[in-house]
Motif scaffolding. Structure first.
Motif, PDB file in Angstrom:
ATOM      1  N   PRO A   1       2.109   6.954   0.133  1.00 14.25           N
ATOM      2  CA  PRO A   1       1.001   6.079  -0.266  1.00 14.25           C
ATOM      3  C   PRO A   1       1.111   5.670  -1.731  1.00 14.25           C
ATOM      4  N   LEU A   2       0.552   4.519  -2.043  1.00 12.76           N
ATOM      5  CA  LEU A   2       0.528   4.034  -3.420  1.00 12.76           C
ATOM      6  C   LEU A   2      -0.180   5.054  -4.312  1.00 12.76           C
TER       7      LEU A   2
ATOM      8  N   GLU B   1       0.812  -1.214   0.000  1.00 15.48           N
ATOM      9  CA  GLU B   1       0.000   0.000   0.000  1.00 15.48           C
ATOM     10  C   GLU B   1       0.846   1.263   0.000  1.00 15.48           C
ATOM     11  N   THR B   2       2.181   1.114   0.020  1.00 15.85           N
ATOM     12  CA  THR B   2       3.067   2.278   0.017  1.00 15.85           C
ATOM     13  C   THR B   2       4.208   2.064  -0.970  1.00 15.85           C
TER      14      THR B   2
END
Length: 208
Positions: A76-77, A57-58
């Protein structure tokens, strides 16, 4: 030999009924929880042959160049370049954001570099202003056709119109990588030199 249900005693029948009731209640509760949590019952009945894959997610990005706090940042993604620059404290006044695609989505392990305006090699802005004001330019151009592209040093190249240290370095590097210039038009192949800049340089250069 299995006893018929008719031959169980009253107490045994009560135990059997209670056990069946407990099993039925547990099954109903389990099915109810699956339905109301949106999970598929078949997913529990059929085991998957592949292990579950976790999607990160990152992303970790190296923000460098003309920013206030260069370094590694976990973001963050789907973070865009403009957000990464803000995370690094913002850009410095000398940053050239026109050379950065601020809308680009960054990938994990990427290096985001914010260049300085001087890295364009467009040093003659001051010279152009002084000419308009009727003053002598800070860097007088050389004599016509006096700078040999195949022999000139960086200092000699910097005497050309619109050529600063960065452009001079690029010309020399191009010469090392591709061999000597065969014609003046080859100068356009040097990164950072377009048709307009070439037109201003052409009267002062030669190829021998």
């Amino acid at each position: 030999m299995v006893k018929s249900v008719f031959f169980f005693s009253r107490s045994e029948k009560i135990v059997i009924v209670v056990c069946l009731a407990i099993i039925a209640v547990c099954g109903a509760v389990w099915a109810y929880s699956l339905i109301h949590t949106g999970r598929n019952v078949s997913a529990f009945l059929t085991p998957s042959p592949f292990p579950a894959v976790e999607i990160p997610e990152t992303v970790v990005v190296h923000v460098a160049g003309r920013v206030k706090k260069p370094g590694l940042y976990e973001l963050p993604l789907n973070t865009r370049a403009v957000d990464a620059i803000k995370e690094a404290g913002g850009h410095l006044p000398s940053a050239d954001l026109d050379q950065v695609n601020l809308a680009r989505v960054l990938e994990d392990g990427e290096r985001l570099y914010v260049p300085d305006r001087k890295e364009r090699g467009d040093a003659p802005a001051v010279e152009a202003v002084s000419r308009e004001a009727g003053k002598s330019p800070s860097k007088p151009p050389p004599r016509r056709a006096s700078v040999d592209l195949n022999k000139a040093t960086a200092a000699e190249l910097e005497q050309l119109p619109d050529v600063g240290p960065v452009t001079a370095k690029r010309i020399i590097q191009f010469r090392k990588d591709n061999g000597e210039f065969r014609k003046l038009d080859d100068l356009i192949e040097v990164p950072g030199i377009g048709p307009k800049k070439f037109a201003r340089m052409k009267p002062y250069v030669k190829v021998e």
